[in-house]
Scaffold this motif. Structure first.
Motif, short mmCIF file in Angstrom:
data_model
loop_
_atom_site.label_atom_id
_atom_site.label_comp_id
_atom_site.label_asym_id
_atom_site.label_seq_id
_atom_site.Cartn_x
_atom_site.Cartn_y
_atom_site.Cartn_z
N MET A 1 -2.79 -4.31 5.85
CA MET A 1 -2.63 -3.79 7.22
C MET A 1 -2.43 -4.93 8.21
SD MET A 1 -2.79 -0.76 6.16
CE MET A 1 -3.08 -0.60 4.39
N THR A 2 -3.47 -5.75 8.42
CA THR A 2 -3.34 -6.86 9.36
C THR A 2 -2.30 -7.87 8.87
OG1 THR A 2 -5.66 -6.62 10.00
CG2 THR A 2 -4.58 -8.68 10.56
N ILE B 1 -13.59 -9.25 12.23
CA ILE B 1 -12.65 -9.80 13.22
C ILE B 1 -12.12 -11.16 12.77
CG2 ILE B 1 -12.43 -10.59 15.61
CD1 ILE B 1 -14.60 -8.51 16.32
N LEU B 2 -13.02 -12.03 12.28
CA LEU B 2 -12.62 -13.38 11.85
C LEU B 2 -11.54 -13.34 10.78
CD1 LEU B 2 -12.96 -16.47 11.57
CD2 LEU B 2 -14.80 -16.02 9.93
N PHE B 3 -11.75 -12.56 9.73
CA PHE B 3 -10.80 -12.54 8.62
C PHE B 3 -9.44 -12.01 9.06
CE2 PHE B 3 -14.56 -12.06 5.44
CZ PHE B 3 -14.80 -13.43 5.53
N ARG B 4 -9.44 -11.09 10.04
CA ARG B 4 -8.16 -10.58 10.54
C ARG B 4 -7.45 -11.61 11.41
NH1 ARG B 4 -11.01 -6.34 9.04
NH2 ARG B 4 -9.99 -4.33 8.63
N LEU B 5 -8.20 -12.33 12.21
CA LEU B 5 -7.58 -13.32 13.09
C LEU B 5 -6.94 -14.46 12.30
CD1 LEU B 5 -10.14 -13.54 16.04
CD2 LEU B 5 -7.89 -12.43 16.02
N ILE B 6 -7.40 -14.70 11.08
CA ILE B 6 -6.78 -15.72 10.23
C ILE B 6 -5.29 -15.44 10.05
CG2 ILE B 6 -6.66 -16.58 7.84
CD1 ILE B 6 -9.74 -16.31 7.76
N PHE B 7 -4.92 -14.17 10.00
CA PHE B 7 -3.52 -13.77 9.76
C PHE B 7 -2.68 -13.74 11.04
CE2 PHE B 7 -5.61 -12.26 5.98
CZ PHE B 7 -4.64 -12.33 4.99
#
Length: 472
Positions: A203-204, A65-71
């Motif tokens: 994707m994200t 979740i963290l790495f995706r929220l960075i984007f």
């Protein structure tokens, strides 16, 4: 846990976070060598995070979740397709059918049917704007949601689209974990997909909607394993209605439904059970009825989902748009480039129009072979068949965009094969084409990609073949 191991894991997480921030906010697509550095650095961190025995599943989920929220607030920097997504969603919100018109037509006529018409057209580019949309209805639903929440802001639409993709990936993580448990496979396998830098970035980061398609596909396979085939059919139809690629899988469900053990066994020298036709199964009448029902529900649901957009023009426009991928486009291809070179040598010009018609036929023949002459009785065997059926199509296709690899990657986590993981690493070489203005492929980089991929694939095939010999 030793202090060294603890600090090593913290260090890997911090470095990954910094690399993702740099990738999301401080990278241009034309900066190829910077792109390579960030890409391989992220995969190095990913490898050690996955291998770490001191990081538990809950922590890995948090990192997903963290790495995706960075984007979340980044503008996609490796793809411009999202401009067309926003265009389509706003068109539908205005009551206009996006399948019946070309963006360039409105621009030439000086008509602005939606907010930010000029900016969206400039962003998507002339090539995208000169073709009819080919995104199926549930994909369009995602675009509509973005238009509902951000009808006048491109940035706002990006955030909404990204949240949808993140939620879809969480859904894949949830159902993928449950399916792995049912198959008695390591639950940690799902992180080969969920924590893979390729998935997070393509994707994200770049807003490709494969995760929404794969969410429905994995959910469908989970329901199929529960013997709830009606729900599985509906969910498979939803997957097709995001991206058409799962249509390739339909023949491969044949054995799952119709096979049953033969009463008259004929033991061959390899100790496998075969019938008089050389097949390792015989059909069941009740299974055939279920198969027909499964196909009928899947196809009917797809038709129902497309109905709101139906018209005689829609069929023609959509068929032409999809057909372009076989007749006109070429990018990061494998065997096709070899066939193309042979065509140049013997005919003196590009044979894409002919080759583009032959390769789908080869794919169909391959699917028929693995449908009838390979054991696909168990869920793992079925998913392995899906994996190789799709990869054969990509190996012979004229166009293989990086984001296409999301499907073989997620399928591979339920099998013995890891070559799609290797492919997600070396696919970055295809982006060398965008370092040139205008873009131009360097076939040496394409060659490096496929030599590494095929080398690892051959290694895995030989290794697994040897494993089965030992078991027997």
């Amino acid at each position: 846990m030793s202090s060294f191991t603890k600090y090593k894991d913290v260090f890997l997480i911090l470095i990954s976070t910094l690399l993702y921030v740099t990738f999301a906010y401080y990278l241009e697509r034309t900066e190829f060598y910077k792109l390579l550095f960030l890409w391989f650095s992220l995969f190095t961190c990913f490898f050690f995070l996955i291998k770490s025995k001191s990081i538990n599943t809950s922590t890995l989920i948090g990192l997903v979740i963290l790495f995706r929220l960075i984007f979340l607030f980044a503008i996609p920097n490796l793809s411009q397709d999202f401009y067309r997504f926003i265009w389509d969603g706003r068109m539908i919100l205005e009551g206009l059918n996006p399948y019946l018109s070309l963006p360039e037509t409105y621009i030439k006529q000086g008509i602005h049917p939606i907010p930010e018409t000029s900016n969206l057209y400039a962003g998507m580019g002339e090539m995208n704007g000169s073709h009819y949309t080919n995104y199926p209805p549930i994909n369009q639903l995602c675009f509509i949601i973005a238009a509902l929440f951000a009808s006048k802001s491109i940035f706002g639409s990006i955030v909404v689209l990204r949240l949808i993709i993140i939620l879809a990936d969480i859904g894949i993580l949830y159902f993928g974990k449950k399916l792995l448990e049912r198959l008695n496979l390591p639950v940690k396998n799902i992180f080969l997909y969920a924590l893979n830098p390729f998935i997070i970035i393509e994707m994200t980061g770049n807003l490709h909607f494969e995760p929404v398609m794969l969410f429905f596909l994995i959910w469908s396979l989970y329901k199929l394993h529960q013997q709830k085939w009606i729900w599985a059919a509906v969910l498979l139809a939803c997957s097709v209605s995001v991206k058409l690629i799962p249509l390739l899988f339909l023949p491969l469900f044949f054995q799952w439904f119709v096979q049953k053990s033969s009463n008259k066994k004929e033991v061959t020298s390899s100790n496998t059970t075969r019938n008089s036709f050389g097949l390792k199964w015989i059909p069941s009448f009740s299974g055939i009825k279920k198969l027909i029902g499964f196909y009928a529900i899947t196809l009917t649901t797809i038709i129902i989902l497309f109905l709101p957009f139906y018209s005689s023009e829609f069929i023609n426009n959509y068929a032409n748009s999809v057909g372009l991928w076989f007749r006109n486009f070429e990018f990061n291809a494998s065997f096709y480039y070899i066939f193309r070179e042979i065509g140049y040598q013997f005919r003196g010009y590009n044979e894409i129009a002919i080759i583009g018609k032959i390769t789908p036929i080869l794919t169909i023949l391959f699917l028929i072979i693995i449908t009838f002459f390979r054991q696909n009785k168990s869920m793992i065997q079925l998913i392995t068949a899906l994996l190789f059926g799709l990869c054969f199509y990509y190996f012979t296709a004229t166009t293989v965009h990086p984001w296409y690899l999301a499907t073989p990657l997620v399928l591979s986590v339920f099998t013995k094969y890891r070559f799609p993981v290797i492919w997600t690493i070396v696919i970055i070489f295809s982006y060398q084409a965008y370092a040139n203005t205008p873009w131009k492929e360097n076939l040496w980089f394409v060659g490096i990609e496929y030599v590494i991929l095929y080398g690892f694939l051959i290694f895995e095939l030989l290794k697994n073949r040897q494993y089965y010999k030992i078991v027997k």
